[in-house]
Design a protein around this motif. Structure first.
Motif, mmCIF file in Angstrom:
data_model
loop_
_atom_site.group_PDB
_atom_site.id
_atom_site.type_symbol
_atom_site.label_atom_id
_atom_site.label_comp_id
_atom_site.label_asym_id
_atom_site.label_seq_id
_atom_site.Cartn_x
_atom_site.Cartn_y
_atom_site.Cartn_z
ATOM 1 N N ASN A 164 0.840 -1.200 -0.022
ATOM 2 C CA ASN A 164 -0.128 -0.006 0.364
ATOM 3 C C ASN A 164 0.692 1.341 -0.024
ATOM 4 O OD1 ASN A 164 -2.204 -1.523 -0.105
ATOM 5 N ND2 ASN A 164 -3.135 -1.023 1.981
ATOM 6 N N PHE A 165 1.964 1.322 0.646
ATOM 7 C CA PHE A 165 2.977 2.299 0.336
ATOM 8 C C PHE A 165 3.400 2.617 -0.870
ATOM 9 C CE2 PHE A 165 4.522 4.493 4.460
ATOM 10 C CZ PHE A 165 3.475 3.796 5.584
ATOM 11 N N ASP A 166 3.756 1.131 -1.553
ATOM 12 C CA ASP A 166 4.172 1.454 -2.950
ATOM 13 C C ASP A 166 3.223 2.135 -3.654
ATOM 14 O OD1 ASP A 166 6.661 0.268 -2.290
ATOM 15 O OD2 ASP A 166 6.096 -1.772 -2.647
ATOM 16 N N ARG A 167 2.038 1.730 -3.553
ATOM 17 C CA ARG A 167 0.903 2.141 -4.462
ATOM 18 C C ARG A 167 0.396 3.516 -4.192
ATOM 19 N NH1 ARG A 167 -3.544 -2.382 -3.526
ATOM 20 N NH2 ARG A 167 -4.793 -0.770 -4.722
ATOM 21 N N ALA A 168 0.496 3.962 -2.756
ATOM 22 C CA ALA A 168 0.121 5.243 -2.213
ATOM 23 C C ALA A 168 1.144 6.224 -2.828
ATOM 24 C CB ALA A 168 -0.004 5.402 -1.043
ATOM 25 N N ALA A 169 2.390 5.792 -3.053
ATOM 26 C CA ALA A 169 3.396 6.638 -3.473
ATOM 27 C C ALA A 169 3.406 7.230 -4.836
ATOM 28 C CB ALA A 169 4.801 6.146 -3.486
ATOM 29 N N ASN A 170 2.463 6.462 -5.618
ATOM 30 C CA ASN A 170 2.093 6.991 -7.010
ATOM 31 C C ASN A 170 0.865 7.641 -7.233
ATOM 32 O OD1 ASN A 170 4.434 5.366 -8.044
ATOM 33 N ND2 ASN A 170 3.137 3.521 -7.893
ATOM 34 N N LEU A 171 0.129 7.938 -5.966
ATOM 35 C CA LEU A 171 -0.970 8.588 -6.248
ATOM 36 C C LEU A 171 -0.901 10.140 -5.806
ATOM 37 C CD1 LEU A 171 -3.526 5.936 -4.953
ATOM 38 C CD2 LEU A 171 -3.186 6.428 -7.130
ATOM 39 N N PRO A 172 -1.720 11.155 -5.956
ATOM 40 C CA PRO A 172 -1.843 12.433 -5.650
ATOM 41 C C PRO A 172 -2.519 12.258 -4.072
ATOM 42 C CG PRO A 172 -3.290 12.282 -7.293
ATOM 43 C CD PRO A 172 -2.587 11.056 -7.106
ATOM 44 N N PRO A 173 -2.409 13.306 -3.244
ATOM 45 C CA PRO A 173 -3.099 13.343 -2.048
ATOM 46 C C PRO A 173 -4.685 13.345 -2.469
ATOM 47 C CG PRO A 173 -1.551 14.934 -1.977
ATOM 48 C CD PRO A 173 -1.342 14.464 -3.527
ATOM 49 N N ILE A 198 8.229 5.306 6.316
ATOM 50 C CA ILE A 198 8.214 6.627 5.619
ATOM 51 C C ILE A 198 9.105 7.237 5.060
ATOM 52 C CG2 ILE A 198 7.889 9.210 6.415
ATOM 53 C CD1 ILE A 198 5.223 7.742 6.121
ATOM 54 N N ARG A 199 10.515 6.858 5.727
ATOM 55 C CA ARG A 199 11.767 7.572 5.286
ATOM 56 C C ARG A 199 12.049 7.016 3.988
ATOM 57 N NH1 ARG A 199 15.337 5.260 9.832
ATOM 58 N NH2 ARG A 199 13.625 5.270 10.587
ATOM 59 N N LEU A 216 5.565 10.552 0.548
ATOM 60 C CA LEU A 216 4.767 10.409 1.658
ATOM 61 C C LEU A 216 5.156 11.009 2.871
ATOM 62 C CD1 LEU A 216 3.659 6.805 1.089
ATOM 63 C CD2 LEU A 216 2.475 8.850 0.097
ATOM 64 N N SER A 217 4.322 11.730 3.771
ATOM 65 C CA SER A 217 4.647 11.940 5.354
ATOM 66 C C SER A 217 4.053 11.163 6.231
ATOM 67 C CB SER A 217 4.618 13.434 5.282
ATOM 68 O OG SER A 217 2.986 13.621 5.388
ATOM 69 N N PHE A 218 4.475 11.527 7.531
ATOM 70 C CA PHE A 218 3.939 10.618 8.399
ATOM 71 C C PHE A 218 2.523 10.924 8.718
ATOM 72 C CE2 PHE A 218 2.929 10.597 13.220
ATOM 73 C CZ PHE A 218 3.419 9.470 13.424
ATOM 74 N N GLU A 219 2.125 12.209 8.686
ATOM 75 C CA GLU A 219 0.744 12.698 8.652
ATOM 76 C C GLU A 219 -0.182 12.130 7.796
ATOM 77 O OE1 GLU A 219 3.266 14.663 8.537
ATOM 78 O OE2 GLU A 219 3.172 14.792 10.884
ATOM 79 N N ASP A 220 0.520 11.582 6.603
ATOM 80 C CA ASP A 220 -0.453 10.920 5.609
ATOM 81 C C ASP A 220 -1.160 9.334 5.886
ATOM 82 O OD1 ASP A 220 -0.177 12.920 3.582
ATOM 83 O OD2 ASP A 220 1.876 12.013 2.920
ATOM 84 N N THR A 221 -0.167 8.893 7.170
ATOM 85 C CA THR A 221 -0.808 7.279 7.449
ATOM 86 C C THR A 221 -1.470 7.703 8.669
ATOM 87 O OG1 THR A 221 1.189 7.446 9.090
ATOM 88 C CG2 THR A 221 1.586 6.762 6.956
#
Ligand SMILES: Cc1cc2nc3c(=O)[nH]c(=O)nc-3n(C[C@H](O)[C@H](O)[C@H](O)COP(=O)(O)OP(=O)(O)OC[C@H]3O[C@@H](n4cnc5c(N)ncnc54)[C@H](O)[C@@H]3O)c2cc1C
Length: 439
Positions: A143-152, A186-187, A192-197
């Motif tokens: 999900n991190f991998d996929r979310a990294a490709n998406l806009p907020p 996150i790093r 992506l930032s901490f607040e996004d999770t």
């Protein structure tokens, strides 16, 4: 030679078999163990497996490797006719057959207990088996991998929202460990930032972790809040249809990962037997672990672990019975083996008695709690105790070394952050380019 059949090779069953191998003389009895999994699962490690801190294979103990004198059958027991002393054994991909026995030991454990909440059966996953822990780890990383490709936006929020239902030990450990993994991940995702999770734990009662004091549970709540993980107390999950979480408080949000840890119930396989059950579906046993019915002892039947209602002679326990945990299951397994051997030799069995030694939990890297009576330890020292205790408690030295080795390697190089979710479709890459005969 009497034939002993052990149904289930988890904590209680594995230890019973190990001790029977040790204490039975050659030719005294023949022991068979049936379990659909070829290994015993060290369940307290599942949250750390989900967090990528322990390699999945290191958290299980192979039956065939460590039970040298026991006949191991990898199959499910799907029925027991104790009147005729026959068990139905159902191997995967083969016809069921009947297995005769003289003495039966039921240690088939428990399964996740759910309620008929819309969406839960289709969307949620448990945390009882190693496969579930691996799937949760892979899901979070994928999900991190996929979310990294998406806009907020809503889709990205859905992927990065993780829900755990149930604030008992297993739930809080899972929740804390997943938060810890996400905070580390996150790093590696610059956009992506901490607040996004978002992490939500849903608990129907007004408190978490009933095994520790109220004060300690408050410390855990504070610790989780500081780490960006929200616990909803006095809150029930009302619906999870298509991943849309609806809470009894009226709150609602979307999540792609729902882990269900809200309790366990005795293995329902018991319903396909003629063995006596109590009102919660557990096997009725007396303190020496012999099965009983209204008329007294049922000859040649024994039970231990989560599947049985074992009287707690210390006066503790819930409703007078031992709570379902590993502390009891291991000791009951050992006591049961001793008692079976005693009875074979014409000696009297001894009642099971164990005073709770306290509880220790890891709730993420370097975070833990320990409680024994009024003594509470929190934070890093408790986490060291958690790892020390469980690292030594997993059966077999080769397992202990692998687990400690894992932790040392991860301390030096950090945990692995790779999802192998594509293993679910292992032939896809081959099939894509495979030549086929022309039509
Ligand atoms: C995430 C998590 C964390 C935990 N942490 C702790 C902890 O820190 N401390 C603690 O004391 N306890 C802990 N527990 C609880 C503990 O793991 C259980 O109480 C313990 O495993 C019970 O042992 P058991 O032998 O009764 O059942 P299990 O260990 O579950 O074994 C049951 C076995 O029966 C097999 N089986 C199932 N169906 C069949 C069938 N039809 N035929 C044959 N075999 C069958 C299963 O494959 C399994 O191998 C935790 C549990 C979980 C889920």
């Amino acid at each position: 030679m009497p034939k002993i059949l052990i149904v289930g090779g988890g904590y209680a069953g594995f230890y019973t078999a190990r001790k029977l191998e040790k204490w039975l003389r050659r030719g005294e009895a023949e022991v068979t163990m049936v379990d659909p999994r070829p290994y015993m699962t060290y369940q307290p490690f599942l949250p750390e497996v989900a967090a990528g801190s322990i390699e999945p294979r290191h958290a299980v103990v192979a039956h065939r490797r460590h039970l040298k004198r026991t006949r191991v059958i990898t199959a499910s027991v799907t029925g027991i006719n104790h009147a005729e002393k026959k068990a139905t054994v159902s191997p995967e991909g083969a016809e069921p057959y009947e297995l005769d026995y003289d003495i039966i030991i039921v240690t088939a454990g428990s399964v996740s207990r759910t309620f008929p909440i819309p969406g839960v059966a289709d969307e949620a996953i448990g945390m009882k088996n190693i496969e579930e822990a691996i799937a949760v780890r892979d899901r979070l990383i994928t999900n991190f991998d996929r979310a990294a490709n998406l806009p907020p936006g809503p889709e990205r929020d859905r992927l990065l929202t993780f829900v755990v239902v149930g604030g008992g030990f297993a739930g809080i450990e899972t929740f804390g460990e997943l938060r810890s993994l996400a905070s580390y991940l996150i790093r590696h995702y610059p956009n992506l930032s901490f607040e996004d999770t978002h992490f939500h734990l849903i608990e129907a009662m007004g408190r978490i972790m009933p095994e520790v004091s109220l004060e300690t549970s408050h410390w855990v709540l504070k610790n989780l809040a500081q780490r960006g993980a929200q616990v909803h107390l006095d809150t029930q999950l009302v619906s999870a249809v298509d991943g849309r979480i609806e809470l009894s408080t009226g709150e609602s949000f979307e999540s792609d990962t729902i882990v269900w840890t809200a309790g366990v119930m005795a293995n329902p396989v018991l319903r396909n037997t003629d063995l006596p059950l109590e009102e919660r579906g557990r096997l009725r046993v007396q303190a020496d672990l012999k099965v009983i019915n209204d008329n007294g002892v049922v000859p040649d039947a024994w039970g231990a672990g989560d599947v049985s209602a074992v009287p707690d002679l210390t006066g503790g326990g819930v409703g007078g019975f031992c709570v379902p945990n590993a502390q009891h299951a291991v000791r009951q397994g050992k006591r049961l083996a001793r008692n079976v051997v005693a009875e074979l030799r014409g000696d009297a069995p001894v009642d099971y008695f164990h005073k709770n030694q306290g509880a220790v939990a890891g709730i993420g890297l370097y975070e833990g709690v320990f409680q024994s009576g009024r003594l509470a330890v929190k934070g890093l020292p408790a986490w060291v105790m958690h790892r020390g205790y469980h690292g030594l408690a997993i059966p077999m030295w080769e397992r202990k070394v692998r687990v400690f080795g894992n932790w040392i390697v991860n301390f030096l190089f950090r945990r692995d952050v790779v999802s192998l979710e594509d293993r679910i479709t292992p032939r896809a890459a081959f099939e894509e380019f495979a030549s086929r005969p022309k039509a």
